[in-house]
Design an enzyme around this catalytic site. Structure first.
Site, PDB file in Angstrom:
ATOM      1  N   LYS A  10      14.640  25.960   5.224  1.00 24.20           N
ATOM      2  CA  LYS A  10      15.225  24.701   5.687  1.00 24.20           C
ATOM      3  C   LYS A  10      14.257  24.007   6.630  1.00 24.20           C
ATOM      4  O   LYS A  10      13.393  24.662   7.221  1.00 24.20           O
ATOM      5  CB  LYS A  10      16.565  24.937   6.367  1.00 24.20           C
ATOM      6  CG  LYS A  10      16.541  26.053   7.397  1.00 24.20           C
ATOM      7  CD  LYS A  10      17.931  26.374   7.835  1.00 24.20           C
ATOM      8  CE  LYS A  10      18.046  27.761   8.444  1.00 24.20           C
ATOM      9  NZ  LYS A  10      17.934  28.834   7.443  1.00 24.20           N
ATOM     10  N   SER A 330      21.688  27.114  18.648  1.00 28.68           N
ATOM     11  CA  SER A 330      20.798  27.662  17.627  1.00 28.68           C
ATOM     12  C   SER A 330      21.513  27.675  16.277  1.00 28.68           C
ATOM     13  O   SER A 330      22.698  27.350  16.189  1.00 28.68           O
ATOM     14  CB  SER A 330      20.370  29.067  18.033  1.00 28.68           C
ATOM     15  OG  SER A 330      21.497  29.912  18.069  1.00 28.68           O
ATOM     16  N   TYR A 331      20.797  28.084  15.259  1.00 26.24           N
ATOM     17  CA  TYR A 331      21.327  28.059  13.889  1.00 26.24           C
ATOM     18  C   TYR A 331      22.668  28.788  13.802  1.00 26.24           C
ATOM     19  O   TYR A 331      22.773  29.952  14.199  1.00 26.24           O
ATOM     20  CB  TYR A 331      20.311  28.707  12.952  1.00 26.24           C
ATOM     21  CG  TYR A 331      20.656  28.548  11.511  1.00 26.24           C
ATOM     22  CD1 TYR A 331      20.613  27.286  10.916  1.00 26.24           C
ATOM     23  CD2 TYR A 331      21.035  29.635  10.737  1.00 26.24           C
ATOM     24  CE1 TYR A 331      20.937  27.121   9.595  1.00 26.24           C
ATOM     25  CE2 TYR A 331      21.360  29.473   9.403  1.00 26.24           C
ATOM     26  CZ  TYR A 331      21.311  28.221   8.843  1.00 26.24           C
ATOM     27  OH  TYR A 331      21.641  28.058   7.535  1.00 26.24           O
ATOM     28  N   PRO A 332      23.719  28.103  13.311  1.00 30.35           N
ATOM     29  CA  PRO A 332      25.059  28.685  13.456  1.00 30.35           C
ATOM     30  C   PRO A 332      25.499  29.628  12.334  1.00 30.35           C
ATOM     31  O   PRO A 332      26.612  30.115  12.371  1.00 30.35           O
ATOM     32  CB  PRO A 332      25.960  27.448  13.468  1.00 30.35           C
ATOM     33  CG  PRO A 332      25.238  26.450  12.635  1.00 30.35           C
ATOM     34  CD  PRO A 332      23.761  26.730  12.783  1.00 30.35           C
TER      35      PRO A 332
END
Length: 847
Positions: A10, A330-332
């Site tokens: 991503k 941060s990335y969940p």
DNA sequence: GCAAGGTC
């Protein structure tokens, strides 16, 4: 200089990795698809000076589907879906990911894959390789394509991964291919069969789709299982003794807790009820702890938000996603509950100190930083943590709740455990022992930050000492009944799904959302999941026919097979063939025995013949058909036992008892609100287009009947101002004095002549621009013409006196899917006179 | 119009 293309899963990850490897000296530009960016820097790769190019995909590049022919519900028997061809399509055509990757790969010599380190990531590796194979020679060579293995986005991990590159694992990738194919074939076959079978029989199912899926169905199964447990629960009586002391006064509970036989309870009571005093046999004080939480992962966040804020997992993840994009957290999506080895707690806490809500707490923690509990590192992403400080005022209510939770949970993980003292006092009366416990807080620890978990002290502070004799005030016997379990909360359901490996952190909210959207469960108070009649008969039906279909173990059995592929111990084709065969047999057995499920439906739902209200006449039998309003909207003719589907998502009205000249069915009028599309349609033609140039599910505004006054040739004004294939058609179905022309292909709508009493086409009388001219009539007192006249003729687009009465916009909430027409021939209608064509006109300057 | 899995 050679170039090395590097691809992450991503955009955000590509940026982070580029930052680490490029040492902050990279240039960044947007990619051709506007979604991914590309970072470039000079460096060394395998001893050579090279140019690094780091970019990303957005998840899967491809997804699998049937070939076009097999997407038809009408023409394909669902059993064919077990053997029909399957193709890969671009997962999101708008991203043009393949051409983007191809363009970036041009001129590169090496490919380094930085996809997430799981099976899906391995699969995406091969999607990327496939996309760039034309541009990078020998892409499948181990000297060209490399795979980075990393478990955290830290300098150390990323540099280490770069120094120890491996190769993509084809077996793991293949296991994902197999999973995709299985899910598609099984899910679609069952879903199509069930949907058509039950929708063809019942009129009040309340779901446009009766779906089956290897994850969603067991998820529903959990909810129905609990419902059944509640329904079949038989309360049982039990008896308890309790004791009260005097001087000091305190309540003691029976150490045996309870007995289920009344006579035994009475016997025991009789033995001791006359005792007036007894000795304290034990009085012990212990220090106890409640553990601080582990680092936050997705499942824990969803559970907390469901319980604490009554937010659905779906909504929670939407919010978390937004907070992540905005850089707050941060990335969940992660399963990991262990912080990275070199995580800088100090700096995060210092940031949180800037937020008034946490100032004091953060300050205390900074002075006495506690190490976090050990957690599980799943090798996906670090736990969810705050990344930057945000003030309450910069969030909407729900976003703040989620951000606040992430922050407080983070602070909680590096606080101390909660500490309390517990005094246990026992008193012995003959054969029976009674217990009193009282708890008292010593240190709130992590609950200072996570204040909703605050400790409640027991009220009694009564002190006893061992050996002390106390006076007994009363000994009581009380009768109680066991109570049934409660419905599953969403949080319970998430735990069950996680425990049985159903869904992933990213897909769990989707499955829960599905079973609720499809009306298999409703969400009650406390976010409890109550199965609906539909959900219950579905699950009970599977249980009657083939219980395995709804068992939570089914998914894990399939995963086991897939893991054989991933481990390289079984051949992809053999495993897939084996699994498809099993499920095809299951499907066929299910179809043969569907009457067992149907018996349950029959008891709960009404047949089509009893549903809906009488509406418009059938052209075949002249009797009234029923309008079934529940999704999917339909007309049902009881006499002919035929169903005619209608456009969804709008209103259907009868239309002046006008009839279709082809089949005698009464026309109905569809409208999607005052700002949406509207047109008349013939229920029969809508399902069975009479002409080759009329598509299925089209209204009279697309019908090329040569003489019908409601069809295209009678009411078409000109070709569309916007699209190439559409025609602007006058709509006469609207409420009195409302007039529109709308494109029969795209969403263009032109409101015309508000309050006019009549608008008609001047047949054959064309304007210079090519459009049909119209005659507009107003009642005198309502005239909108500047000279107050009652009637005028002219061109809607060119006539100066009309200009202020014409207003163009786009349909709101218009259904998608084309009603395309070509001005082509009429099937089998040779010799019909009066065939006309729709006037063409140039693009009008007015718009 | 179907599944589940990535991600936006």
């Amino acid at each position: 200089m050679k170039s090395v293309l590097m691809v992450a899963e991503k955009p955000s990850l590509a940026a982070s990795i580029a930052n680490i490897l490029g040492g902050g000296k990279c240039s960044q530009r947007k990619g051709s698809n506007n979604s991914c960016s590309v970072s470039e820097w000079k460096g060394t790769f395998q001893g050579e000076s090279v140019m690094f190019k780091m970019t990303s995909v957005c998840g899967h590049v491809m997804s699998c589907n049937f070939t076009v022919k097999y997407n038809s519900w009408d023409q394909i028997d669902p059993v064919e879906l077990f053997s029909c061809p399957i193709q890969k399509q671009e997962a999101n055509p708008k991203l043009r990911m393949n051409s983007f990757l191809e363009r970036e790969a041009k001129g590169c010599t090496y490919l380094v894959l930085w996809l997430d380190c799981d099976k899906e990531g391995e699969n995406i590796c091969f999607e990327v390789m496939n996309a760039v194979s034309k541009m990078i020679p020998n892409i499948y060579s181990k000297k060209v394509t490399y795979r980075a293995h990393f478990s955290a986005i830290s300098d150390k991990d990323i540099h280490k991964a770069m120094a120890t590159l491996g190769h993509p694992d084809e077996n793991q990738s293949k296991s994902v291919d197999a999973r995709q194919e299985l899910d598609l074939r099984i899910g679609c076959a069952f879903t199509r069969f069930q949907t058509r079978f039950f929708q063809g029989k019942y009129g009040d199912l309340d779901s446009s789709l009766i779906s089956y899926g290897p994850c969603q169905t067991p998820t529903l199964g959990f909810c129905v299982k609990r419902h059944d447990d509640i329904q079949t629960f038989k309360p049982e009586s039990f008896w308890c003794l309790s004791l009260q002391t005097a001087n000091p006064s305190a309540n003691f509970e029976w150490k045996r807790k309870r007995v289920f036989k009344k006579d035994i309870a009475i016997l025991l009571l009789n033995q001791i009820k006359k005792v007036k005093e007894a000795k304290i046999s034990k009085c012990v004080t212990k220090t106890e702890f409640r553990k601080r939480p582990q680092a936050l992962n997705t499942v824990e966040l969803m559970k907390a938000a469901s319980v604490g804020f009554s937010l659905s997992p779906h909504t929670t993840m939407q919010i978390a996603e937004r907070l992540y994009i905005q850089g707050y957290i941060s990335y969940p999506r992660t399963e990991t509950t262990a912080y990275p080895q070199h995580y800088d707690f100090q700096s995060t806490v210092r940031q949180l100190k800037d937020i008034p809500d946490y100032h004091t707490e953060a300050d205390n923690i900074l002075k006495n930083l506690n190490s976090p509990r050990s957690g599980k590192d799943c090798g996906d992403h670090p736990p969810i943590t705050p990344l930057k400080a945000g003030q309450r005022s910069s969030f909407d209510t729900d976003s703040w709740k989620i951000y606040d939770y992430v922050c407080r949970h983070f602070l909680g993980t590096i606080s101390k455990d909660l500490k309390y003292s517990e005094v246990t006092t026992e008193i012995v009366v003959e054969t029976e022992t009674f217990v009193n416990t009282s708890k008292c807080l010593i240190d709130p620890g992590f609950t200072s930050a996570m204040n909703w978990l605050a400790f409640k002290n027991d009220e009694t502070g009564t002190k006893f000492s061992e050996g002390q004799t106390v006076e007994i005030n009363d000994i009581k016997l009380s009768e109680h009944q066991t109570s049934p379990p409660d419905y599953l909360t969403e949080s319970d359901l998430i735990s069950l799904m996680e425990k049985h490996g159903i869904g992933t952190d990213a897909s769990i909210p989707v499955h829960i959302n599905n079973i609720s959207q499809r009306n298999y469960v409703t969400i009650g108070g406390g976010r409890k999941l109550m199965p609906t009649a539909l959900g219950i008969v579905l699950v009970h039906g599977y249980q009657k026919i083939d219980p395995e279909l709804v068992l939570p173990t089914m998914r894990s059995e399939v995963e086991k097979m897939l893991n054989l592929i991933a481990a390289g111990s079984a051949d992809f084709k053999n495993v897939l063939k084996h699994a498809v065969t099993i499920f095809k047999l299951k499907f066929q057995y299910f179809v043969q025995n569907i009457q067992n499920m149907d018996a349950l439906f029959d008891a709960k739902f009404s047949p089509l013949s009893e549903s809906g209200k009488s509406f418009s006449r059938c052209g075949k039998c002249r009797r009234y058909m029923k309008y079934i309003q529940t999704k999917p909207a339909r007309l049902y003719c009881n006499h002919c036992d035929e169903t005619y589907s209608l456009p969804n998502g709008g209103n259907i009205r009868t239309y002046k008892e006008l009839k279709c000249p082809l089949d005698e069915f009464e026309l109905v009028a569809f409208s999607n609100g005052s700002k949406g599309k509207s047109y008349p349609l013939c229920p029969y033609c809508y399902n069975h287009p009479p002409f080759t140039d009329m598509q299925k599910n089209a209204g009279c505004n697309s019908c090329t009947h040569p003489t019908c006054p409601n069809a295209l040739y009678a009411l078409g004004i000109s070709s569309c101002t916007d699209c190439t294939s559409g025609v602007l058609v006058l709509d006469k179905t609207l409420t009195p004095n409302t007039w529109k022309i709308g494109c029969n292909s795209c969403d263009v709508i032109i409101n015309i002549f508000k309050d006019a009493s009549k608008v008609s086409l001047n047949s054959g009388n064309l304007c210079e621009c090519g459009a049909q001219t119209v005659t507009v009539t107003y009642k005198q007192e309502k005239s909108r013409f500047k000279d107050n006249s009652e009637e005028k003729s002219g061109c809607i687009f060119c006539c100066e006196e009309f200009k202020h009465l014409v207003e163009k916009h786009r349909a709101v909430g218009a259904p998608h899917g084309g009603n395309n027409i070509n001005n082509g021939g009429v099937r089998g209608k040779n010799g019909i006179k009066g065939k006309r064509s729709i006037p063409k006109r140039g693009k009008n300057k007015n718009f």
